[in-house]
Structure formats: structure tokens, C-alpha cells
Scaffold this motif. Structure first.
Motif, mmCIF file in Angstrom:
data_model
loop_
_atom_site.group_PDB
_atom_site.id
_atom_site.type_symbol
_atom_site.label_atom_id
_atom_site.label_comp_id
_atom_site.label_asym_id
_atom_site.label_seq_id
_atom_site.Cartn_x
_atom_site.Cartn_y
_atom_site.Cartn_z
ATOM 1 N N PRO A 140 -2.650 -13.053 -27.892
ATOM 2 C CA PRO A 140 -1.364 -13.707 -27.626
ATOM 3 C C PRO A 140 -1.212 -15.146 -28.113
ATOM 4 C CG PRO A 140 -1.972 -12.375 -25.764
ATOM 5 C CD PRO A 140 -3.148 -12.355 -26.699
ATOM 6 N N GLY A 141 -2.162 -16.023 -27.801
ATOM 7 C CA GLY A 141 -2.026 -17.428 -28.210
ATOM 8 C C GLY A 141 -1.885 -17.592 -29.719
ATOM 9 N N PRO A 142 -2.887 -17.174 -30.480
ATOM 10 C CA PRO A 142 -2.800 -17.308 -31.935
ATOM 11 C C PRO A 142 -1.634 -16.533 -32.553
ATOM 12 C CG PRO A 142 -5.070 -16.955 -31.270
ATOM 13 C CD PRO A 142 -4.228 -16.764 -30.042
ATOM 14 N N ALA A 143 -1.299 -15.370 -31.983
ATOM 15 C CA ALA A 143 -0.194 -14.575 -32.538
ATOM 16 C C ALA A 143 1.143 -15.297 -32.368
ATOM 17 C CB ALA A 143 -0.146 -13.202 -31.877
ATOM 18 N N ILE A 144 1.354 -15.910 -31.223
ATOM 19 C CA ILE A 144 2.595 -16.669 -30.997
ATOM 20 C C ILE A 144 2.663 -17.855 -31.943
ATOM 21 C CG2 ILE A 144 3.864 -18.106 -29.337
ATOM 22 C CD1 ILE A 144 2.617 -16.235 -27.126
ATOM 23 N N VAL A 145 1.556 -18.556 -32.095
ATOM 24 C CA VAL A 145 1.503 -19.715 -32.994
ATOM 25 C C VAL A 145 1.801 -19.286 -34.425
ATOM 26 C CG1 VAL A 145 -0.023 -21.452 -34.014
ATOM 27 C CG2 VAL A 145 -0.060 -21.050 -31.541
ATOM 28 N N GLU A 146 1.150 -18.232 -34.877
ATOM 29 C CA GLU A 146 1.356 -17.763 -36.248
ATOM 30 C C GLU A 146 2.813 -17.355 -36.475
ATOM 31 O OE1 GLU A 146 -0.242 -14.330 -39.347
ATOM 32 O OE2 GLU A 146 -1.274 -14.600 -37.436
ATOM 33 N N SER A 158 -5.672 -21.383 -21.874
ATOM 34 C CA SER A 158 -4.442 -20.672 -21.537
ATOM 35 C C SER A 158 -3.637 -20.447 -22.801
ATOM 36 C CB SER A 158 -3.623 -21.462 -20.516
ATOM 37 O OG SER A 158 -3.062 -22.602 -21.121
ATOM 38 N N VAL A 159 -2.838 -19.404 -22.782
ATOM 39 C CA VAL A 159 -1.987 -19.100 -23.931
ATOM 40 C C VAL A 159 -1.043 -20.265 -24.189
ATOM 41 C CG1 VAL A 159 -0.176 -17.570 -24.794
ATOM 42 C CG2 VAL A 159 -2.149 -16.608 -23.617
ATOM 43 N N SER A 160 -0.420 -20.786 -23.127
ATOM 44 C CA SER A 160 0.533 -21.884 -23.315
ATOM 45 C C SER A 160 -0.159 -23.126 -23.893
ATOM 46 C CB SER A 160 1.257 -22.212 -22.011
ATOM 47 O OG SER A 160 0.344 -22.555 -21.001
ATOM 48 N N HIS A 161 -1.371 -23.387 -23.462
ATOM 49 C CA HIS A 161 -2.106 -24.545 -23.982
ATOM 50 C C HIS A 161 -2.397 -24.369 -25.472
ATOM 51 C CE1 HIS A 161 -5.696 -27.241 -24.412
ATOM 52 N NE2 HIS A 161 -4.839 -28.047 -23.828
ATOM 53 N N LYS A 162 -2.812 -23.170 -25.876
ATOM 54 C CA LYS A 162 -3.074 -22.895 -27.293
ATOM 55 C C LYS A 162 -1.807 -23.066 -28.120
ATOM 56 C CE LYS A 162 -6.780 -19.673 -26.228
ATOM 57 N NZ LYS A 162 -7.163 -18.270 -26.093
ATOM 58 N N VAL A 163 -0.690 -22.604 -27.580
ATOM 59 C CA VAL A 163 0.585 -22.708 -28.298
ATOM 60 C C VAL A 163 0.987 -24.169 -28.457
ATOM 61 C CG1 VAL A 163 3.048 -22.176 -28.168
ATOM 62 C CG2 VAL A 163 1.370 -20.403 -27.660
ATOM 63 N N VAL A 164 0.910 -24.933 -27.371
ATOM 64 C CA VAL A 164 1.302 -26.344 -27.415
ATOM 65 C C VAL A 164 0.469 -27.093 -28.445
ATOM 66 C CG1 VAL A 164 1.277 -28.506 -26.099
ATOM 67 C CG2 VAL A 164 2.226 -26.437 -25.074
ATOM 68 N N LYS A 165 -0.816 -26.811 -28.507
ATOM 69 C CA LYS A 165 -1.709 -27.535 -29.420
ATOM 70 C C LYS A 165 -1.452 -27.203 -30.892
ATOM 71 C CE LYS A 165 -6.049 -27.757 -28.761
ATOM 72 N NZ LYS A 165 -7.461 -27.476 -28.443
ATOM 73 N N ARG A 166 -1.040 -25.978 -31.189
ATOM 74 C CA ARG A 166 -1.053 -25.538 -32.591
ATOM 75 C C ARG A 166 0.296 -25.248 -33.232
ATOM 76 N NH1 ARG A 166 -5.587 -22.323 -30.312
ATOM 77 N NH2 ARG A 166 -7.442 -23.557 -30.732
ATOM 78 N N VAL A 167 1.340 -25.108 -32.445
ATOM 79 C CA VAL A 167 2.635 -24.766 -33.037
ATOM 80 C C VAL A 167 3.253 -26.026 -33.653
ATOM 81 C CG1 VAL A 167 4.206 -25.110 -31.090
ATOM 82 C CG2 VAL A 167 4.575 -23.190 -32.630
ATOM 83 N N GLN A 168 4.047 -25.842 -34.701
ATOM 84 C CA GLN A 168 4.577 -26.969 -35.469
ATOM 85 C C GLN A 168 6.030 -27.304 -35.123
ATOM 86 O OE1 GLN A 168 3.859 -25.514 -39.407
ATOM 87 N NE2 GLN A 168 1.668 -25.886 -39.288
ATOM 88 N N CYS A 169 6.444 -27.025 -33.898
ATOM 89 C CA CYS A 169 7.797 -27.375 -33.452
ATOM 90 C C CYS A 169 7.701 -27.737 -31.972
ATOM 91 C CB CYS A 169 8.764 -26.200 -33.680
ATOM 92 S SG CYS A 169 8.447 -24.758 -32.658
ATOM 93 N N PRO A 170 8.771 -28.244 -31.392
ATOM 94 C CA PRO A 170 8.747 -28.561 -29.954
ATOM 95 C C PRO A 170 8.472 -27.309 -29.101
ATOM 96 C CG PRO A 170 10.629 -29.588 -30.990
ATOM 97 C CD PRO A 170 10.037 -28.658 -32.010
ATOM 98 N N VAL A 171 7.792 -27.509 -27.988
ATOM 99 C CA VAL A 171 7.452 -26.427 -27.065
ATOM 100 C C VAL A 171 7.849 -26.841 -25.655
ATOM 101 C CG1 VAL A 171 5.593 -24.994 -26.106
ATOM 102 C CG2 VAL A 171 5.477 -25.759 -28.500
ATOM 103 N N ILE A 172 8.450 -25.918 -24.937
ATOM 104 C CA ILE A 172 8.724 -26.115 -23.516
ATOM 105 C C ILE A 172 7.875 -25.119 -22.747
ATOM 106 C CG2 ILE A 172 10.432 -25.917 -21.674
ATOM 107 C CD1 ILE A 172 12.568 -26.776 -23.689
ATOM 108 N N VAL A 173 7.039 -25.640 -21.843
ATOM 109 C CA VAL A 173 6.228 -24.786 -20.981
ATOM 110 C C VAL A 173 6.881 -24.795 -19.606
ATOM 111 C CG1 VAL A 173 3.956 -24.399 -19.957
ATOM 112 C CG2 VAL A 173 4.126 -25.346 -22.275
ATOM 113 N N VAL A 174 7.248 -23.629 -19.133
ATOM 114 C CA VAL A 174 7.957 -23.494 -17.852
ATOM 115 C C VAL A 174 6.975 -23.065 -16.785
ATOM 116 C CG1 VAL A 174 9.849 -22.336 -16.652
ATOM 117 C CG2 VAL A 174 10.057 -22.890 -19.096
ATOM 118 N N LYS A 175 6.951 -23.841 -15.684
ATOM 119 C CA LYS A 175 6.053 -23.534 -14.555
ATOM 120 C C LYS A 175 6.789 -22.705 -13.533
ATOM 121 C CE LYS A 175 3.705 -27.003 -12.962
ATOM 122 N NZ LYS A 175 3.168 -28.289 -12.563
#
Length: 139
Positions: free
Chosen positions: A89-95, A122-139
């Protein structure tokens, strides 16, 4: 502005909360679209195959998990489409987010404690670190 909003969703309560935020944002932006991305986790695919009759049943079960998310977006008159991919999930979302050049990623937080997040990540942590656009993590 955020025309293409990627909503990472798995049907969980956290992804439904993320969908609520995506609906709020998308409803304020004319012609925006929310792309619902479901990643079929490779570690769980074997179990899905063992408990299903055929490929169509597997796809139907995956789509059923997203019904609450789709219904929520439809109720708010938000344009949306669904994409189901397989992978970690993490890398797939980022890619996907980086290759498709989405404008914003919205993802739910699973609420891991500090030790769990340190050990597993965590998936959200991996996404925040690697994606190249703004990210909103909802708790």
C-alpha cells in the motif's frame, strides 16, 4: 488549485473520515475530481484467492469495501472515480500519486502508537515522506 484529488481508501472508518475531508475540499473547487485509490495488499491477496470462487468475486468484494466512500462522495455531489491496483500500500500509493501527477493526496491515519509506527512504519507516514504533492492525513 486541487483539480485531481487522490483519496487512498480501504473502506475502514479512517478512510471514510478521509473521504469526508475529500468531499469538503472537492465541493469547494469547480471541476475537481476525487480519484479513489484502493490498493489490494499483496500480503492479503493469497487469502482473498483462497476464499473466493473466481476473479470477479474478488473484484466485487473489493468494490463493496468502497461503497460507503463512494456513497459519501455521491451524497455531496463530488465527481469521483475508482482505481484498484495491487501492491504494498505505501509504495503503491506513492508511485500512483507521483506518476499520475495528482494535486493532493488525502489518506486516513490508522492510529499506530509510536512503537508500532517505528517497527512497522505506517502507510500514511510512507506517503507523506515520498509523495511529490501536498498530503492531508486525517485522524
Amino acid at each position: 488549485m486541487y483539480q485531481r484529488i487522490l483519496l487512498a481508501a480501504d473502506g475502514s472508518k479512517n478512510s471514510i473520515r478521509a473521504a469526508q475531508e475529500a468531499a469538503k475540499i472537492a465541493s469547494l473547487i469547480p471541476d475537481s475530481i476525487v480519484e479513489i485509490l484502493f490498493v489490494a495488499d499483496l500480503s492479503k491477496i493469497k487469502n482473498e484467492v483462497l476464499h473466493s470462487q473466481n476473479h470477479e468475486e474478488i473484484e466485487m468484494k473489493r468494490n463493496q469495501k468502497l461503497i460507503p466512500v463512494k456513497d459519501l462522495l455521491s451524497e455531496k455531489n463530488v465527481s469521483h472515480q475508482t482505481k484498484i491496483i495491487t501492491g504494498d500500500p505505501g509504495p503503491a500509493i506513492v508511485e500512483y500519486a507521483n506518476n499520475e501527477r495528482v494535486d493532493l493526496v488525502i489518506i486516513g491515519s490508522r492510529g499506530l502508537n509510536a512503537l508500532q509506527e517505528f517497527v512497522m512504519g505506517s502507510v500514511s507516514h510512507k506517503v507523506v515522506k515520498r509523495v511529490q504533492c501536498p498530503v492531508i492525513v486525517v485522524k
